[in-house]
Design an enzyme around this catalytic site. Structure first.
Site, PDB file in Angstrom:
ATOM      1  N   CYS A 137      18.144  73.953  39.527  1.00 27.81           N
ATOM      2  CA  CYS A 137      19.603  74.029  39.635  1.00 27.81           C
ATOM      3  C   CYS A 137      20.235  72.781  39.052  1.00 27.81           C
ATOM      4  CB  CYS A 137      20.021  74.186  41.080  1.00 27.81           C
ATOM      5  SG  CYS A 137      19.664  75.820  41.717  1.00 27.81           S
ATOM      6  N   CYS A 186      16.795  64.730  27.127  1.00 27.97           N
ATOM      7  CA  CYS A 186      17.407  65.853  27.854  1.00 27.97           C
ATOM      8  C   CYS A 186      18.109  65.239  29.076  1.00 27.97           C
ATOM      9  CB  CYS A 186      16.360  66.895  28.251  1.00 27.97           C
ATOM     10  SG  CYS A 186      15.133  66.287  29.417  1.00 27.97           S
TER      11      CYS A 186
END
Ligand SMILES: [Zn+2]
Length: 391
Positions: A183, A349
């Site tokens: 999430c 990232c």
């Protein structure tokens, strides 16, 4: 008398009554994770009068939690989640005893903690803890009211090996590292936490009071975009490694030490930011080293920054000058031809897991100088550019 008035709307239900409310008062429920699912579950379990509620969480409240973790408020940012949640529950219902466990649950403490409760409500967001809780509940014979959310999708079930399948019966093998975003990386619709977390609370209340059909042997699958709720039958696996006829898992394994089963280590498991599942270690560079490299005009001339995140993430925070090539392009093979092999590359990232996967693909394609930004953009924000938001 005050209790009867407080719980009057329960007592009025014939299937609950005074006896059901007394059972709730005597019950001990352990909620693992005071996050999105835990917020909804904790609030309703406390309001329902569950006498003892344990809260397991070692994390502190962050601003980006408040979009869904409604048990916490702005003033709680930086506090331990267990402390913040306990205070909120005490304000909602002082008749409830809240027991804080300010620890990361692991193989060394799980059995001892869980043994003090009647049932477990799994509100965690990562696979290592899910497997750990499952195994601990099987070994102790406790029901595990489980929920899982991602973007617009939610799932929930009760794993209870004495009466139906356990989590491993249905999900025997964790997905490979990096395949499933957390999430934290993939995002989640905040209110979905309330939908799934409150169902978990409802199932816990049903089990305690002893009414209705519990979600044992059924997987409830929710799609908030279609607003659909589907029920799938799930079955016990006689070959299950933990609850089957010849179990091989007879004690807890410390999953957090094994990155091979920590695909969601990205969510913040220390020591697991680099998946070691295949192909050996990928060279890393810290945010501070990268900042030095980029500020050193002479040496930086050749460094190519590659950002493998999606556009929505890049819009929140990033590193100036990075070239956007999505991880999917690495997986499909189209990224390799876009990157010069005679130039040093740093892949980045959000937290440094997807970048390792992309870097490994480049290395395996023969690139001689690839590194992954350790800790990702979040480390960059923390250590180099704190003016940018975390997410
Ligand atoms: Zn099983």
């Amino acid at each position: 008398m005050q209790e009867i008035e407080r719980y009057a709307r329960h007592v009025l239900i014939p299937d609950v009554g005074m006896e059901g409310q007394r059972r709730l008062k005597n019950a001990r429920v352990l909620v693992v994770g005071a996050g999105g699912l835990g917020s909804a579950a904790l609030m309703y379990l406390a309001a329902a009068g569950v006498g003892t509620i344990g809260v397991v969480d070692a994390d502190v409240v962050e601003l980006s939690n408040l979009q869904r973790q409604v048990v916490h408020g702005v003033a709680d940012v930086g506090r331990l989640k267990s402390e913040s949640a306990a205070q909120r529950l005490a304000a909602a219902n002082p008749l409830v005893r809240v027991v804080r466990h300010d620890v990361r649950i692991d193989s060394a403490n799980a059995l001892e903690i869980i043994a003090g409760y009647d049932l477990v409500l799994d509100g965690t967001d990562n696979f290592p803890t899910r497997y750990l809780l499952n195994d601990a509940c099987v070994l102790l014979g406790k029901p595990n009211v489980w929920g899982s959310i991602y973007r617009f999708d939610g799932q929930t079930s009760i794993w209870w090996a004495q009466h139906g399948p356990c989590y491993r019966c249905v999900f025997p093998v964790p997905p490979p590292p990096g395949l499933v975003p957390s999430c934290a990386e993939g995002g989640v619709l905040g209110v979905l936490c309330a939908a799934i977390g409150s169902i978990q609370a409802a199932e816990a209340v049903k089990l305690i009071v002893g009414i209705g059909d519990p979600l044992v042997g059924r997987l409830l699958v929710h799609d908030a975009l279609r607003q659909s709720w589907d029920t799938l039958a799930v079955h016990k696996n006689p070959d299950c490694v933990v609850c089957g006829e010849s179990p091989t898992v007879t004690e807890l394994v410390d999953y957090q030490d094994s990155c091979a089963v920590t695909p969601l280590a990205d969510a913040g498991m220390p020591g697991c930011s680099v998946p070691a599942a295949a192909g050996g270690a990928v060279p890393q560079i810290s945010a501070l080293e990268l900042a030095d490299l980029l500020s050193d005009k002479g040496a930086s001339s050749g460094v190519l920054l590659v950002d493998v995140r999606g556009g929505n993430e890049r819009a929140i925070a990033g590193i100036a000058g990075a070239q956007a090539i999505h991880l999917d392009e690495f997986r499909s093979g189209t990224a390799v031809s876009k990157i010069p092999f005679d130039q040093p590359v740093v892949v980045l990232c959000k937290v440094g897991l997807r970048s390792v996967e992309a870097a490994r693909i480049l290395i395996e394609a023969g690139h001689p100088d690839v590194r992954s930004l350790q800790g990702g953009v979040l480390a960059w924000v923390d250590d180099v550019d704190p003016a940018q938001p975390r997410y």
